[in-house]
Enzyme design. Structure first.
Site, PDB file in Angstrom:
ATOM      1  N   HIS A  36       0.834  -1.207   0.000  1.00  0.00           N
ATOM      2  CA  HIS A  36       0.000   0.000   0.000  1.00  0.00           C
ATOM      3  C   HIS A  36       0.876   1.268   0.000  1.00  0.00           C
ATOM      4  O   HIS A  36       2.077   1.196  -0.284  1.00  0.00           O
ATOM      5  CB  HIS A  36      -1.012  -0.033   1.151  1.00  0.00           C
ATOM      6  N   GLU A  73      -1.617   0.421   8.103  1.00  0.00           N
ATOM      7  CA  GLU A  73      -0.794  -0.676   7.583  1.00  0.00           C
ATOM      8  C   GLU A  73       0.320  -0.124   6.695  1.00  0.00           C
ATOM      9  O   GLU A  73       1.471  -0.585   6.756  1.00  0.00           O
ATOM     10  CB  GLU A  73      -1.669  -1.651   6.782  1.00  0.00           C
ATOM     11  N   HIS A  85       3.089  -6.858   4.424  1.00  0.00           N
ATOM     12  CA  HIS A  85       1.707  -6.476   4.725  1.00  0.00           C
ATOM     13  C   HIS A  85       1.383  -6.827   6.170  1.00  0.00           C
ATOM     14  O   HIS A  85       2.125  -7.546   6.834  1.00  0.00           O
ATOM     15  CB  HIS A  85       0.721  -7.249   3.829  1.00  0.00           C
ATOM     16  N   GLU A 115       2.335 -11.545   5.622  1.00  0.00           N
ATOM     17  CA  GLU A 115       1.304 -10.879   6.416  1.00  0.00           C
ATOM     18  C   GLU A 115       1.763 -10.997   7.862  1.00  0.00           C
ATOM     19  O   GLU A 115       1.742 -12.080   8.444  1.00  0.00           O
ATOM     20  CB  GLU A 115      -0.057 -11.576   6.237  1.00  0.00           C
TER      21      GLU A 115
HETATM   22 ZN   LIG Z   1      -1.934  -5.204   2.820  1.00  0.00          ZN
END
Ligand SMILES: [Zn+2]
Length: 321
Positions: A109, A146, A201, A283
């Site tokens: 992102h 995030e 992430h 993640e």
């Molecule tokens: Zn993400």
């Protein structure tokens, strides 16, 4: 990838499950709409909702007490820890373990994505499908984004890897007004002919879910996507990364994703589908979980997490040496 499914225990369970399905689906819809419909990387498969009591596959473990990547591995050929740091800053030196290696880090992102909805919602071709150029990502309940987390973490990992001699490139370094789009994120790794790419992430999963998991690309060929050559090395990268991250103090494996091997395989992520070089997603945990969020917002923990990530990448790149 097979995921854990409830075992049949007779008619009562079937009836209970049947009544849960609409509830779960409604919850998933709310979750999806709250966080964007196609979050690259932080959208767990909808079938994998946390179990009612958090059927717990986690195994909290202890790890290195900070420091740099480089603990010797079982073959004793991995880089030695760089206790004092190099006099020339982060730059590696001839003979460093990762000399000549290129690593691309992809901070998921972008903190500015929310200012450019029209740009990031543009659909791009990922071979198997079309997906949004990028998404805003998720955040902790207290509002730590995030995208801020992944960028900070990537910079820390870069520092650690450069000390091992690697050439490190970030797909964005806080220097882009939005994105890049997921297809460009993949292209950056391809153009760099990276030896390894890790996309960072943190998830936005439901309450009760916590812990990390790694995502590796499925072997597929569709449109511009062809991961047949990278699926096996990516799996090795994912295995090394998961093993090293699991040793990070406070890290625990996901309790809402069945990743017993340390990773799950997915075919719906553009950043993986379009990669021509070994690539995985990490993640780091669930930003919506209070325990995980407490770690993510702690700079010292992020330093330890970066160590684990750099170690996992180093282990992969020095495998067999
Ligand atoms: Zn993400």
């Amino acid at each position: 990838m097979s995921y854990r499914t409830p075992s049949r225990r007779g008619g009562t369970l079937v009836i209970v499950l049947a009544s849960l399905v609409p509830l779960c689906f409604a919850g998933w819809l709310v979750w999806q709409s709250a966080r964007g419909s196609a979050d690259e990387g932080s959208d767990s498969p909808p079938a994998l909702m946390p179990g009612p009591s958090g059927s717990d596959g986690s195994d909290g473990s202890e790890g290195p007490d900070g420091g740099k990547p480089g603990a010797p591995d079982k073959r004793g050929k991995s880089p030695q820890p760089d206790k004092g740091g190099k006099e020339n800053g982060n730059r590696g030196q001839k003979g460093d373990p990762l000399e000549g290696m290129t690593v691309v880090l992809d901070p998921g992102h972008n903190p500015n994505n929310r200012k450019h909805p029209d740009k990031i919602n543009r659909l791009v071709d990922i071979g198997t499908n079309k997906k949004a150029c990028d998404t805003t990502g998720t955040e902790t309940n207290s509002g730590y984004a995030e995208a801020s987390f992944t960028l900070d973490l990537a910079r820390r990992v870069r520092t650690d890897l450069e000390k091992q001699g690697a050439s490190v490139k970030l797909t964005q370094d806080g220097d882009r007004s939005y994105g890049p789009c997921i297809d460009e994120r993949a292209e950056i790794g391809n153009t760099a002919k990276a030896d390894a790419v890790v996309s960072l992430h943190a998830d936005g999963a439901a309450q009760g879910g916590h812990g990390f998991h790694v995502i590796v690309p499925a072997s597929l060929r569709a449109g511009d996507a062809d991961t047949t050559a990278i699926s096996a090395p990516s799996r090795r990268l994912g295995t090394s990364l998961a093993a090293a991250f699991d040793k990070v103090e406070g890290a625990r494996k996901s309790n809402y994703i069945d990743a017993e091997k340390g990773y799950v395989t997915r075919d719906d992520l553009g950043g993986l589908n379009l990669s021509k070089v070994p690539k995985v997603f990490l993640e780091c945990g669930n930003m919506r979980d209070a325990g995980d969020a407490a770690q993510f917002t702690d700079p010292e923990w992020r330093g330890r997490a970066a160590y684990g990530i750099a170690q996992g990448i180093t282990d992969f790149l020095t495998e067999g040496r």
